[in-house]
Design an enzyme around this catalytic site. Structure first.
Site, PDB file in Angstrom:
ATOM      1  N   LYS A   1       0.788  -1.197   0.121  1.00 32.03           N
ATOM      2  CA  LYS A   1       0.027   0.054  -0.007  1.00 32.03           C
ATOM      3  C   LYS A   1       0.718   1.344   0.149  1.00 32.03           C
ATOM      4  CE  LYS A   1      -4.396  -1.638   1.384  1.00 32.03           C
ATOM      5  NZ  LYS A   1      -5.518  -1.939   2.406  1.00 32.03           N
TER       6      LYS A   1
ATOM      7  N   LYS B   1      -4.216  -9.739  -5.807  1.00 31.67           N
ATOM      8  CA  LYS B   1      -5.466 -10.396  -5.174  1.00 31.67           C
ATOM      9  C   LYS B   1      -6.643  -9.331  -5.559  1.00 31.67           C
ATOM     10  CE  LYS B   1      -5.488  -7.727  -1.104  1.00 31.67           C
ATOM     11  NZ  LYS B   1      -5.714  -7.456   0.486  1.00 31.67           N
TER      12      LYS B   1
ATOM     13  N   LYS C   1     -10.848  -4.430  -2.981  1.00 30.08           N
ATOM     14  CA  LYS C   1     -12.157  -3.402  -2.747  1.00 30.08           C
ATOM     15  C   LYS C   1     -12.025  -2.354  -3.695  1.00 30.08           C
ATOM     16  CE  LYS C   1     -14.298  -4.470   1.527  1.00 30.08           C
ATOM     17  NZ  LYS C   1     -13.262  -4.596   2.582  1.00 30.08           N
TER      18      LYS C   1
HETATM   19  P1  AMP Z   1     -10.717  -6.242   3.425  1.00 24.24           P
HETATM   20  O1  AMP Z   1     -11.427  -5.966   1.841  1.00 24.24           O
HETATM   21  O2  AMP Z   1      -9.270  -5.973   3.128  1.00 24.24           O
HETATM   22  O3  AMP Z   1     -11.460  -5.395   4.344  1.00 24.24           O
HETATM   23  O4  AMP Z   1     -10.778  -7.574   3.670  1.00 24.24           O
HETATM   24  C1  AMP Z   1     -12.038  -8.287   4.444  1.00 24.24           C
HETATM   25  C2  AMP Z   1     -11.862  -9.683   4.468  1.00 24.24           C
HETATM   26  O5  AMP Z   1     -11.752 -10.302   3.282  1.00 24.24           O
HETATM   27  C3  AMP Z   1     -10.241 -10.150   4.953  1.00 24.24           C
HETATM   28  O6  AMP Z   1     -10.550 -11.250   5.777  1.00 24.24           O
HETATM   29  C4  AMP Z   1      -9.516 -10.467   3.863  1.00 24.24           C
HETATM   30  O7  AMP Z   1      -8.554 -11.150   4.324  1.00 24.24           O
HETATM   31  C5  AMP Z   1     -10.626 -11.130   3.189  1.00 24.24           C
HETATM   32  N1  AMP Z   1     -10.144 -10.995   1.617  1.00 24.24           N
HETATM   33  C6  AMP Z   1      -9.957  -9.765   1.031  1.00 24.24           C
HETATM   34  N2  AMP Z   1      -9.792  -9.598  -0.299  1.00 24.24           N
HETATM   35  C7  AMP Z   1      -9.566 -11.214  -0.583  1.00 24.24           C
HETATM   36  C8  AMP Z   1      -9.254 -11.924  -1.581  1.00 24.24           C
HETATM   37  N3  AMP Z   1      -9.071 -11.531  -2.751  1.00 24.24           N
HETATM   38  N4  AMP Z   1      -9.459 -13.300  -1.643  1.00 24.24           N
HETATM   39  C9  AMP Z   1      -9.776 -13.678  -0.362  1.00 24.24           C
HETATM   40  N5  AMP Z   1     -10.018 -12.992   0.750  1.00 24.24           N
HETATM   41  C10 AMP Z   1     -10.146 -11.726   0.599  1.00 24.24           C
END
Ligand code: AMP
Ligand code: TRP
Length: 321
Positions: free
Chosen positions: A110, A192, A195
């Site tokens: 980031k 990955k 969002k």
């Molecule tokens: P975040 O979008 O960073 O707030 O992530 C929320 C949850 O989703 C966390 O547990 C992340 O590890 C999981 N997560 C986010 N992106 C991915 C992805 N591309 N594949 C699997 N899990 C994800």
């Protein structure tokens, strides 16, 4: 088990969040004490739109409920409504060497997205607040996607260091992963799905958009003759969204060259749409009553604050305050 997990209100939830984290939250909620948070203080560590921020928080909660997180069974709350998390984060920051923070992969990724003078101390300290989220409730099991494993490990390190210095106060948490622990970008399989990227499928995407995105997903990267990482990613999605026997059938058919990727993609798009339509419908119903969401969050935060305050008191007492 005592479960804690969170998600940042920094954009729309996507199928990576769903498969990597939320599906596990749903499975765990029936038999465990589950606390799930919309982590708004984490979301402000990178640039965000303040005019939309409040709405984004509500939307995130509505999506979680629409997916199947039951606000009666779990304690779903907004992180900033329990300010003890940030108080504990400050305390925890004093036992952790700063070098541990600089080695975090998420920080490295980031911080390269932003010019140096815009990288906030908050972005660096992010995992300390995450550790506080977990340790303040003595949560022992943390369902996250693979990208967050390093942060949960750091929370263990922090708990251990603190306990070593001040006596056994915190529980050391462990991660649990889903089968599809990392969903990759549809455009670049080395990254990955995220969002903020346009390379993923948001839970709110229309059927037309989902079809377009899947049909234009990359397939032919990597070494010739081997299943490429991009195709592996699509197979993972077929396994998650399709009928159980379908993946083996597709692998066989593609190896034998009896079908083409386009057929696999068509099937996949159809299955994702089938899964998301009822979730989208429920989301609309929930969003029609924003006051109810607000009330749920406030009630839960009030109850959790009591628990968090008790823990902070104990911590400070042990530390000699
Ligand atoms: P975040 O979008 O960073 O707030 O992530 C929320 C949850 O989703 C966390 O547990 C992340 O590890 C999981 N997560 C986010 N992106 C991915 C992805 N591309 N594949 C699997 N899990 C994800
Ligand atoms: N950092 C996590 C993410 O980006 C969200 C999060 C914040 C979290 N606090 C947490 C996850 C505590 C698990 C436990 O996905």
């Amino acid at each position: 088990m005592k479960i804690f997990s969170g998600t940042r209100p920094s954009g729309e939830l996507h199928i990576g969040n769903y498969l990597g984290a939320i599906s596990n939250w749903m499975e765990l909620q029936d038999k465990n004490d589950c606390i799930f948070s919309v982590v708004d203080y984490h979301a402000i560590t990178t640039p965000y739109e303040k005019e939309k921020f409040h709405q984004r928080n509500l939307e995130m909660v509505a999506w979680l409920i629409a997916c199947g997180i039951d606000p009666e069974k779990t304690r779903l709350f907004r992180q900033s409504q329990v300010p003890e998390h940030t108080e504990l984060a400050w305390i925890l920051s004093t036992v952790l060497p700063v070098s541990e923070l600089f080695r975090m992969t998420q920080y490295k990724e980031k911080s390269t997205d932003q010019s140096k003078e815009n990288i906030s101390a908050g972005l660096l300290n992010y995992p300390i607040l995450m550790a506080a989220d977990i340790l303040i409730y003595d949560a022992d099991t943390i369902p996250v996607g693979e990208d967050q494993v390093q942060h949960v490990e750091l929370a263990r390190i922090i708990a251990r260091k603190f306990n070593h210095r001040y006596g056994k106060i915190f529980t050391e948490p462990k991660t649990i992963l889903t089968k599809t622990k990392r969903v990759m970008s549809l455009k670049d399989p080395t990254k990955k799905m995220s969002k903020t990227g346009a390379d993923g499928i948001a839970l709110g995407d229309s059927s037309v958009i989902i079809t377009q995105k899947i049909m234009s997903a990359v397939t032919d990267t990597g070494e010739a003759g081997k299943i490429s990482p991009a195709v592996k990613n699509l197979f993972g999605l077929v396994e998650a969204f399709g009928e159980p026997e379908k993946m083996a059938e597709f692998i066989q058919a593609i190896e034998n060259k009896t079908i083409q990727y386009v057929e696999l993609k068509r099937y996949l798009a159809e299955k994702i749409i089938e899964k998301l339509i009822p979730i989208q419908k429920k989301y609309q119903e929930i969003m029609a009553k924003p006051d109810k969401i607000e009330q749920t969050l406030t009630n839960n935060a009030q109850a959790l604050r009591k628990e968090a305050q008790e823990k902070i008191e104990k911590v400070k007492k042990e530390m000699g305050f």
